[in-house]
Design an enzyme around this catalytic site. Structure first.
Site, short mmCIF file in Angstrom:
data_model
loop_
_atom_site.label_atom_id
_atom_site.label_comp_id
_atom_site.label_asym_id
_atom_site.label_seq_id
_atom_site.Cartn_x
_atom_site.Cartn_y
_atom_site.Cartn_z
N GLY A 149 0.79 -1.23 0.00
CA GLY A 149 0.00 0.00 0.00
C GLY A 149 0.83 1.28 0.00
O GLY A 149 1.87 1.37 -0.66
N ASN A 194 3.87 4.69 9.24
CA ASN A 194 2.78 4.52 8.27
C ASN A 194 1.86 3.34 8.61
O ASN A 194 0.68 3.38 8.25
CB ASN A 194 3.39 4.32 6.87
CG ASN A 194 2.40 3.75 5.89
OD1 ASN A 194 1.57 4.46 5.33
ND2 ASN A 194 2.43 2.42 5.72
N TYR A 219 -7.69 0.26 9.81
CA TYR A 219 -8.87 1.13 9.79
C TYR A 219 -10.18 0.35 9.69
O TYR A 219 -10.91 0.47 8.70
CB TYR A 219 -8.77 2.16 8.66
CG TYR A 219 -8.08 1.65 7.41
CD1 TYR A 219 -8.74 0.83 6.50
CD2 TYR A 219 -6.76 2.00 7.14
CE1 TYR A 219 -8.10 0.37 5.36
CE2 TYR A 219 -6.10 1.54 6.00
CZ TYR A 219 -6.77 0.74 5.11
OH TYR A 219 -6.14 0.28 3.99
N TYR A 241 -10.79 4.80 15.20
CA TYR A 241 -9.77 5.14 14.19
C TYR A 241 -9.48 6.64 14.20
O TYR A 241 -8.33 7.08 14.25
CB TYR A 241 -10.26 4.70 12.81
CG TYR A 241 -9.33 5.09 11.68
CD1 TYR A 241 -8.13 4.41 11.47
CD2 TYR A 241 -9.64 6.14 10.82
CE1 TYR A 241 -7.28 4.76 10.45
CE2 TYR A 241 -8.79 6.51 9.79
CZ TYR A 241 -7.61 5.81 9.60
OH TYR A 241 -6.76 6.17 8.57
N VAL A 276 -7.83 6.36 -0.17
CA VAL A 276 -6.82 6.02 -1.18
C VAL A 276 -7.00 4.55 -1.57
O VAL A 276 -7.24 3.70 -0.69
CB VAL A 276 -5.39 6.21 -0.59
CG1 VAL A 276 -4.33 5.86 -1.62
CG2 VAL A 276 -5.20 7.63 -0.06
P1 NAD Z 1 -2.70 -1.32 3.89
O1 NAD Z 1 -3.60 -2.13 4.76
O2 NAD Z 1 -2.90 -1.38 2.41
O3 NAD Z 1 -1.18 -1.66 4.22
C1 NAD Z 1 -0.74 -1.54 5.55
C2 NAD Z 1 0.59 -2.22 5.77
O4 NAD Z 1 0.88 -2.09 7.17
C3 NAD Z 1 0.55 -3.72 5.46
O5 NAD Z 1 1.74 -4.09 4.78
C4 NAD Z 1 0.46 -4.38 6.83
O6 NAD Z 1 1.06 -5.66 6.90
C5 NAD Z 1 1.22 -3.37 7.70
N1 NAD Z 1 0.84 -3.46 9.11
C6 NAD Z 1 -0.42 -3.55 9.63
N2 NAD Z 1 -0.36 -3.69 10.97
C7 NAD Z 1 0.96 -3.68 11.30
C8 NAD Z 1 1.66 -3.82 12.53
N3 NAD Z 1 1.02 -4.00 13.69
N4 NAD Z 1 3.01 -3.79 12.50
C9 NAD Z 1 3.68 -3.63 11.33
N5 NAD Z 1 3.06 -3.51 10.14
C10 NAD Z 1 1.72 -3.54 10.12
O7 NAD Z 1 -2.82 0.20 4.43
P2 NAD Z 1 -2.83 1.58 3.63
O8 NAD Z 1 -4.18 1.79 3.07
O9 NAD Z 1 -1.64 1.66 2.75
O10 NAD Z 1 -2.69 2.62 4.85
C11 NAD Z 1 -1.43 2.99 5.38
C12 NAD Z 1 -1.60 4.11 6.39
O11 NAD Z 1 -2.29 5.21 5.79
C13 NAD Z 1 -2.40 3.75 7.64
O12 NAD Z 1 -1.84 4.38 8.76
C14 NAD Z 1 -3.77 4.33 7.36
O13 NAD Z 1 -4.49 4.64 8.53
C15 NAD Z 1 -3.39 5.58 6.60
N6 NAD Z 1 -4.47 6.07 5.75
C16 NAD Z 1 -4.92 5.30 4.72
C17 NAD Z 1 -5.96 5.77 3.94
C18 NAD Z 1 -6.50 4.96 2.79
O14 NAD Z 1 -7.58 5.31 2.28
N7 NAD Z 1 -5.83 3.92 2.35
C19 NAD Z 1 -6.54 7.02 4.22
C20 NAD Z 1 -6.06 7.77 5.29
C21 NAD Z 1 -5.01 7.28 6.05
#
Ligand code: NAD
Length: 249
Positions: free
Chosen positions: A17, A88, A92, A153, A186
């Site tokens: 991600g 990062n 959620y 969250y 995203v």
């Molecule tokens: P994702 O779920 O696609 O990927 C998250 C990654 O984090 C994965 O590789 C997972 O293995 C790793 N992970 C999860 N828990 C973990 C832990 N305890 N220790 C180590 N690694 C861990 O997530 P994403 O959509 O890329 O989101 C990344 C960040 O961006 C998050 O903090 C999320 O809250 C924030 N965010 C995402 C969005 C969105 O729409 N995707 C919007 C706002 C904020």
């Protein structure tokens, strides 16, 4: 254009991600990258190596202090101190408050907020000692919009925004900046496999967004690259909203 100094960057949740995008971008910016992820980071390692970058990854649960201590020891053994820390990793779940049990609340806080404590404790001393550091934390535009089903969250991301505002004041004199990035929705493996699609959120948000398309990880890369650069030296304690103009904070 300013020449970049090669630095050491840690990206949590860099196996997939947005975090994978951050890890690759920071490697392309010339930095050595260490990825901490609960899952495998082979795909990220491959992308960085193909781009000619230097990368190390290790399994790490960012919510577990012992796991973070082990990761930090492995990184500092290999590369010395860390200059750039991108928090990062995050989860959620969408669950109404009245159906949120204590275990779920704790899990969200452990992974999204307490992890920021553990990782910063591990890497901030090296930054202070060297008089240069960049800490970037993932917040979320949900802090500004407050969507239903995301109380825990959004509280965790609000915690992160409080964290950057106040830590910035403690470390500003030591060359360390602390900022947050708040994306809107995203397209990532996490959102594409979650209830977001079924709930119609990708389309629903477009009605309010100024820019009429859903965000992709690439939309956040310029921001992380800037915030971790020398040129961002005079900007700290801020939350940059990158959401196509959804929440005009
Ligand atoms: P994702 O779920 O696609 O990927 C998250 C990654 O984090 C994965 O590789 C997972 O293995 C790793 N992970 C999860 N828990 C973990 C832990 N305890 N220790 C180590 N690694 C861990 O997530 P994403 O959509 O890329 O989101 C990344 C960040 O961006 C998050 O903090 C999320 O809250 C924030 N965010 C995402 C969005 C969105 O729409 N995707 C919007 C706002 C904020």
């Amino acid at each position: 254009q300013a020449q970049r100094t090669k630095r050491v960057a840690v990206v949590t949740g860099g196996g997939a991600g947005i975090g994978q995008g951050y890890a690759l971008r920071l490697a392309r910016d010339g930095h050595t990258v260490a990825v901490a992820d609960l899952g495998p980071a082979d795909a990220t390692e491959k992308l960085i190596r193909e781009a000619g970058g230097e990368v190390f990854s290790a399994r790490c649960d960012v919510s577990d202090p012992d796991s973070v201590t082990g990761f930090a020891a492995a990184v500092t053994d290999r590369f010395g101190h860390v200059d750039i820390l991108v928090h990062n990793a995050g989860i959620y779940p969408i669950v109404p408050f009245e159906e949120t049990d204590w275990a779920t609340w704790r899990r969200i806080m452990d992974i999204n907020l307490d992890s920021v404590f553990h990782l910063t404790k591990a890497f901030l001393p090296g930054m202070r000692q060297h008089g240069w550091g960049r800490i970037v934390v993932m917040a979320s535009a949900t802090f500004h919009s407050g969507p239903p089903g995301m109380v825990a969250y959004t509280a965790s991301k609000g915690g992160v925004i409080g964290f950057v505002r106040t830590l910035a004041a403690e470390v500003g004199a030591h060359g360390v900046t602390v900022n947050a990035i708040a994306p809107g929705l995203v397209r990532t493996p996490g959102t594409l496999s979650g209830p977001q699609q079924e709930l119609g959120l990708f389309d629903a948000l477009l009605a309010t967004q100024a820019i009429k398309r859903t965000g992709v990880p690439e939309d956040l890369m310029g921001t992380v690259s800037f915030l971790t650069s020398d040129e961002a030296a005079f900007m700290t304690g801020q939350t940059l909203v990158v959401d196509g103009g959804f929440a005009r904070a």
